[in-house]
Design an enzyme around this catalytic site. Structure first.
Site, PDB file in Angstrom:
ATOM      1  N   THR A 241       8.663   7.245 -21.850  1.00  0.00           N
ATOM      2  CA  THR A 241       9.044   5.946 -22.424  1.00  0.00           C
ATOM      3  C   THR A 241       8.795   4.864 -21.392  1.00  0.00           C
ATOM      4  O   THR A 241       9.233   4.972 -20.245  1.00  0.00           O
ATOM      5  CB  THR A 241      10.531   5.970 -22.836  1.00  0.00           C
ATOM      6  N   CYS A 329       7.494   3.218   4.679  1.00  0.00           N
ATOM      7  CA  CYS A 329       7.654   4.235   3.629  1.00  0.00           C
ATOM      8  C   CYS A 329       7.653   5.647   4.192  1.00  0.00           C
ATOM      9  O   CYS A 329       7.053   6.540   3.621  1.00  0.00           O
ATOM     10  CB  CYS A 329       6.548   4.089   2.588  1.00  0.00           C
TER      11      CYS A 329
HETATM   12  N1  PLP Z   1       0.729   1.457  -1.176  1.00  0.00           N
HETATM   13  C1  PLP Z   1       1.014   0.590  -0.203  1.00  0.00           C
HETATM   14  C2  PLP Z   1      -0.091  -0.116   0.488  1.00  0.00           C
HETATM   15  C3  PLP Z   1       2.347   0.347   0.157  1.00  0.00           C
HETATM   16  O1  PLP Z   1       2.620  -0.527   1.134  1.00  0.00           O
HETATM   17  C4  PLP Z   1       3.380   1.045  -0.528  1.00  0.00           C
HETATM   18  C5  PLP Z   1       4.786   0.882  -0.117  1.00  0.00           C
HETATM   19  O2  PLP Z   1       5.062   0.503   1.013  1.00  0.00           O
HETATM   20  C6  PLP Z   1       3.015   1.923  -1.564  1.00  0.00           C
HETATM   21  C7  PLP Z   1       1.688   2.111  -1.858  1.00  0.00           C
HETATM   22  C8  PLP Z   1       4.048   2.655  -2.362  1.00  0.00           C
HETATM   23  O3  PLP Z   1       4.585   1.804  -3.341  1.00  0.00           O
HETATM   24  P1  PLP Z   1       5.980   2.146  -4.071  1.00  0.00           P
HETATM   25  O4  PLP Z   1       7.057   1.911  -3.064  1.00  0.00           O
HETATM   26  O5  PLP Z   1       6.033   1.210  -5.226  1.00  0.00           O
HETATM   27  O6  PLP Z   1       5.902   3.568  -4.524  1.00  0.00           O
END
Ligand code: PLP
Length: 386
Positions: A241, A329
């Site tokens: 969804t 991340c």
């Molecule tokens: N790609 C890039 C260049 C990013 O900087 C990030 C997050 O820092 C992502 C992908 C991942 O995105 P999301 O946090 O929306 O999964």
């Protein structure tokens, strides 16, 4: 402890834009599954269609090319895994740049180790741009590449990649190109059709929408193999969804970012230069990554010799300035910046990298707060480390 007041980590996540928050709540309060045929469902579908049209228009795409996802990671996985699986019988090769976000580079490594993909990691120059000669030679020598994934702008340095040239090289060899525009979308114009790309990823929370929404733009002729199976929503590419409230918020955030882009870019560039100059003045041996290339206006990645990123970041945070080290991340673990290493930096440079990223809420007062603190913070960090 003083509460953090200067947020210089927009690349990790941007503050919610008021327009996006309002749109999210407006649509979330409404009842209805966009796939249901009754009035409630049709109402939800209308919100979703409007969001899809707006996102498409703002990014130079057609509504049918917008596949809503949960965020940037899912969009990247869809394009990279899905693009490879869709063509790998005849073309087992995949190319990603050495500075891709883990959502791309880890996916490519997984395809290699678990599914036998022939992976080529395209090197970058010391200024952070993909080495086009190397890429061209590789493509000439290997006719079996299915997908190339190179980001629009890097999440650590902000360096823009030569997407037009990469698409040109790839199209001569019949190869599809995907670009992760997660960092770029808030800060510069994106014209999906004009780019010639087969697919492009964006993420809501980097633009000022809530976490939990993103999109893959996918040309009609590009149907990545889905990695989730279910109700065949989103052209059958992404079942589940659809988050209509998130989609509406994404459209609102993007609209607001695009509206202010030109003035914002100039303003952020000015603030970024102040920060950059002050760091150089405090520690002349510091190294600014990617400054030789065109960069996103609010990104600054700098290595400060004789320090460790986490010590500097901790001191800054205690004094009220939030920044980060390389990619944010990585589950909160501060390691060596993979981007600095890929650009030929030393382990020491990669472990002392600091990333400041400015965005729409950044003010002169935020920068002044950082400028006031940085010389002392660097001096203490260097003394402690010596
Ligand atoms: N790609 C890039 C260049 C990013 O900087 C990030 C997050 O820092 C992502 C992908 C991942 O995105 P999301 O946090 O929306 O999964």
């Amino acid at each position: 402890m003083r509460v953090t007041r200067a947020y210089l980590d927009h690349a990790a996540t941007a503050p919610l834009r008021p327009e996006a928050g309002e749109e999210f709540l407006r649509v979330a309060r409404e009842l209805g599954n966009p796939n249901a045929i009754h009035t409630f469902g049709r109402n939800a579908r209308r919100y979703l269609d409007e969001a899809r049209e707006e996102v498409a228009e703002l990014l130079g795409a057609e509504p049918a090319e917008v596949i809503f996802t949960s965020g940037g990671t899912e969009a990247d996985n869809l394009a990279v895994q899905g693009g490879w699986f869709a063509a790998s019988e005849e073309r087992p090769g995949i190319i990603v740049s050495a500075v891709e976000h883990p959502a791309v580079i880890e996916t490519a490594h997984w395809l290699r180790s678990q599914h036998g993909a022939k992976l080529h990691v395209a090197p970058v120059t010391s200024s952070g741009a993909v080495d086009l000669t190397g890429l061209s030679d590789y493509l000439e020598a290997d006719a079996g590449v299915s997908v190339i994934s190179v980001m629009w702008a890097n999440n650590e340095t902000g360096v823009l990649q030569p997407i037009r040239e990469i698409v040109e090289l790839a199209s001569r060899n019949g190869v599809r190109v995907h670009s992760d525009a997660v960092q770029a979308a808030a800060h510069m114009p994106i014209d999906f059709h004009g780019s010639g790309l087969s697919a492009l990823s964006i993420s809501g929370h980097k633009i000022g929408a809530p976490v939990g929404i993103g999109a893959l733009l996918a040309q009609r002729e590009f149907t990545p193999t889905p990695h989730m199976h279910g109700g065949l929503q989103e052209r059958g590419i992404r079942s589940g969804t659809v988050n209509a409230a998130g989609a509406a918020a994404l459209a609102a955030a993007l609209r607001s970012a695009v509206r202010d882009q030109v003035e914002e870019a100039a303003r952020l560039r000015r603030l970024r230069e102040q920060l950059q100059d002050a760091i150089r003045a405090a520690v002349p041996a510091s190294r600014i990554w990617g400054e030789e290339e065109e960069r996103l206006p609010g990104h600054l990645l700098v290595s400060v010799p004789g320090t460790r990123s986490e010590a500097v970041l901790f001191s800054l945070d205690m004094a009220g300035v939030a920044a980060s080290a390389g990619s944010a991340c990585q589950a909160g673990v501060v390691g060596a910046s993979p981007v600095v290493l890929a650009m030929g930096g030393t382990e020491e440079e990669a472990r002392s990298a600091l990333r400041f990223t400015l965005g729409y809420t950044t003010t002169q007062a935020d920068i002044d707060a950082a400028l006031e603190l940085l010389p002392t913070v660097f001096e203490r960090a260097r003394a402690a480390f010596a």
